[in-house]
Design an enzyme around this catalytic site. Structure first.
Site, PDB file in Angstrom:
ATOM      1  N   HIS A 173       0.829  -1.205   0.000  1.00 12.77           N
ATOM      2  CA  HIS A 173       0.000   0.000   0.000  1.00 12.77           C
ATOM      3  C   HIS A 173       0.865   1.258   0.000  1.00 12.77           C
ATOM      4  O   HIS A 173       2.101   1.202   0.016  1.00 12.77           O
ATOM      5  CB  HIS A 173      -0.965  -0.002   1.186  1.00 12.77           C
ATOM      6  CG  HIS A 173      -0.341  -0.069   2.554  1.00 12.77           C
ATOM      7  ND1 HIS A 173       0.567   0.856   3.019  1.00 12.77           N
ATOM      8  CD2 HIS A 173      -0.532  -0.949   3.576  1.00 12.77           C
ATOM      9  CE1 HIS A 173       0.916   0.573   4.255  1.00 12.77           C
ATOM     10  NE2 HIS A 173       0.276  -0.544   4.617  1.00 12.77           N
ATOM     11  N   CYS A 181       2.571  -4.987   6.660  1.00 19.58           N
ATOM     12  CA  CYS A 181       2.411  -4.697   5.232  1.00 19.58           C
ATOM     13  C   CYS A 181       3.712  -4.162   4.636  1.00 19.58           C
ATOM     14  O   CYS A 181       4.717  -4.004   5.324  1.00 19.58           O
ATOM     15  CB  CYS A 181       1.294  -3.679   5.032  1.00 19.58           C
ATOM     16  SG  CYS A 181      -0.323  -4.239   5.639  1.00 19.58           S
TER      17      CYS A 181
END
Length: 279
Positions: A173, A181
């Site tokens: 992201h 992430c």
């Protein structure tokens, strides 16, 4: 007891003591090396975050905003299939694009942040970024992510589930914050978004993302000889080397609790979760 026997026992004891000392020293050197590596990773994160807050592009960021021109100059057809590789220690994400019957590297993007240490994610809440082989389809794309844009890696995959690894919503992201992430900054995720959505929109059903702890060179593997994750990393290296040899994503199946990796034939499989071709 004869002096000869006492002498032999003394030599054996000295030999064992010497072996023990060597093992202790080797373990100490390994632990010191791990601490130094963790410190380097933390310094990299801190430096990246400082640049991010200052609105500066990370070092070695490609020239964003000229994607069509760069694709054309490198001889890539628009909307071609893509393949991604992530290297955690190096903080790098590679994009490979299909040209003819092989994938060629188009660009390497700096990763602003990932979380945890080198090694696979084990459980929900360990704040660890995953390692392994994942596939992403159109359903995994989120254009309205809280981190600008994102795509879900699909953790846990079949291998992770077979090994009781838990977690969810592990993304690539924008931004520079991570809890498991891979944060790429908004401008970089925008360019990645253009590449992956164009490929999926042009018929690629899903693209592969291979996540490695580091570049799988013999030197790096040797340095990791005492790491608990070494057996797992040795399997990852098979897939890494298979792709380097053919420039096609290898065939990856899940057999029991292990990955089964085969060098790709003329057409690679499209799903890294296949459990029907174990050999």
């Amino acid at each position: 007891m004869s002096s000869k026997k006492r002498g032999s026992r003394t030599k054996v004891a000295a030999l064992l003591a010497g072996i023990g000392l060597v093992c202790v020293l080797a373990l100490s050197a390994y632990l010191i090396g791990i601490e130094a590596e963790d410190a380097r990773i933390d310094r990299k994160r801190a430096g990246n975050f400082a640049r991010f807050l200052a609105g500066q592009a990370l070092p070695d960021t490609p020239e964003l905003g000229r994607l069509s021109n760069r694709l054309q100059a490198a001889g890539f057809a628009a909307r071609s299939p893509v393949f991604l590789r992530v290297f955690k220690r190096e903080f790098e994400l590679e994009v490979w694009i299909k040209k003819g019957d092989r994938f060629e590297r188009f660009a390497t993007y700096p990763i602003c942040n990932w979380s945890g240490r080198l090694g696979p994610k084990q459980r929900e809440g360990d704040r660890q970024s995953p390692e392994g082989f994942y596939t992403v389809d159109a359903k995994a794309l989120n254009p309205n992510s809280r981190w600008h844009r994102s795509f879900n890696l699909g953790f846990p995959n079949a291998f992770d589930r077979a090994n009781a690894r838990t977690g969810s919503l592990l993304m690539v992201h924008g931004g520079c914050s991570s809890i498991g992430c891979f944060a790429m900054t908004d401008p970089v995720i925008d360019e990645l978004w253009q590449l992956v959505t164009a490929a999926l929109g042009n018929g690629q059903k899903r693209f592969h993302v291979h996540v490695f702890p580091f570049r799988m060179s013999p030197e790096n593997m040797e340095a990791a000889a005492h790491h608990a994750a070494l057996p797992f990393w040795q399997t990852l290296k098979i897939a890494h080397d298979a792709f380097d040899a053919t420039h096609q994503p290898p065939e990856i199946n899940v057999c029991g609790q292990r990955y089964d990796v085969k060098q790709a034939a003329s057409t690679p499989i499209t799903d890294a979760q296949n459990t029907e071709k174990c050999g």
